[in-house]
Design an enzyme around this catalytic site. Structure first.
Site, PDB file in Angstrom:
ATOM      1  NE  ARG A   1      -4.160  -1.654   0.977  1.00  0.00           N
ATOM      2  CZ  ARG A   1      -4.537  -2.932   1.007  1.00  0.00           C
ATOM      3  NH1 ARG A   1      -3.733  -3.869   0.594  1.00  0.00           N
ATOM      4  NH2 ARG A   1      -5.730  -3.264   1.454  1.00  0.00           N
TER       5      ARG A   1
ATOM      6  CE  LYS B   1       9.133  -4.509   6.935  1.00  0.00           C
ATOM      7  NZ  LYS B   1       8.186  -4.099   7.973  1.00  0.00           N
TER       8      LYS B   1
END
Ligand code: ATR
Length: 279
Positions: free
Chosen positions: A20, A70
């Protein structure tokens, strides 16, 4: 050049099409009259280093980093913010004017801001906090709660060993790992419950947690935003407890990144929220 410089950033993930972040940052780019774009960067794990190191040469201001990068991306940074170092993962890279790379993890910040949106006077040290889950999302939230001054965090995870690892690594004075079977009974004097697991997400079973023992003013929060009301949040609403869904965390973690790349502190507005909901 100058005022109309075309600015660029993006999100690196594999896959990344579900992210998003482009909706959020492109909304702000337009809202603040910048000329630029925030893109999807699908980067396979074996190309991560090349992709990260290529940003400076391409004139890209930086990027967000998402699953599965990450943890691995952190090693390619020239400097890492102490909280990201502690978490052991980054979600934002900022390319410096000299081309060096700075790494941050704003997920926990985003979570705390989403909490303050609902309870502006929230204090981390009021009462014990219960955190469910011991994955990457739990790590960033635990570090943020501790830097906010939490004094007792009860960490509950299906696999006790994973919770014990976080207790040991992040702060055994504040974080206490408990057996999964104890999860319902540990709620009776808590001010806040946070689900950081995938349980309750679309396509997953609900989190198996009975909220009835909670005090009547305790806050129940879920970092999931699909659906906006997870079965856990529905249970809380029916008990009359205040709830927080994961949308605020998603929106607020994006603010410091946008500010570092483009020099503007953007606002989280209802218009942006509605745009994300239609995504
Ligand atoms: P992330 O990095 O996004 O937080 P993760 O590392 O996959 O995701 O962590 C998922 C969390 O959900 C873990 O705490 C996991 O518990 P385990 O450590 O026991 O694997 C938790 N989880 C997954 N399935 C679960 C289930 N059915 N019931 C309870 N917890 C579950």
């Amino acid at each position: 050049m100058g005022v109309n410089k075309f600015v660029m950033a993006g999100v690196m993930g594999w896959p990344v099409a579900h992210s998003r972040s482009p909706t959020i940052h492109n909304f702000w780019i337009k809202q603040y009259g910048l000329s630029g774009a925030y893109g999807f960067f699908p980067v396979p794990p074996d190309k991560l280093e090349q992709a990260i190191r290529g940003m400076a040469a391409l004139g890209i201001a930086g990027c967000n980093v998402t699953i599965p990068h990450k943890v691995h991306a952190l090693q390619f940074m020239d400097w890492v913010h102490p909280s990201a170092e502690k978490i052991g993962a980054i979600n934002t890279i900022v390319v410096q004017p000299d081309g060096s790379l700075h790494g941050y993890n704003n997920d926990g910040y985003g979570y705390i801001q989403s909490l303050r949106e609902v309870q502006s006077n929230w204090q981390a040290h009021d009462k014990p906090i219960v955190v469910i889950g011991a994955g990457g999302a739990a790590r960033s939230i635990l570090v943020a709660l501790m830097s906010e001054g939490a004094t007792e965090i009860r960490l509950l995870n299906r696999t006790l060993e994973n919770a014990r690892t976080l207790e040991k690594e992040l702060g055994p004075q504040v974080i206490k790992a408990y057996e999964w079977d104890q999860r319902h009974s540990l709620l009776s004097d808590c001010s806040l419950v946070i689900n950081t697991t995938s349980q309750g997400m679309e396509g997953y079973p609900p989190l198996d947690l009975d909220l009835a023992p909670l005090p009547s003013d305790a806050v129940v929060s879920d970092i999931i935003y699909t659906p906006l009301e997870t079965p856990l949040l529905k249970q809380a609403r029916l008990l009359g407890l205040p709830t927080i869904n994961g949308l605020g965390m998603l929106l607020h973690q994006a603010r410091p990144a946008f500010r570092s790349w483009f020099g503007i502190d953007p606002l989280v507005t209802d218009e942006l929220r509605n745009k994300l909901l239609k995504h």
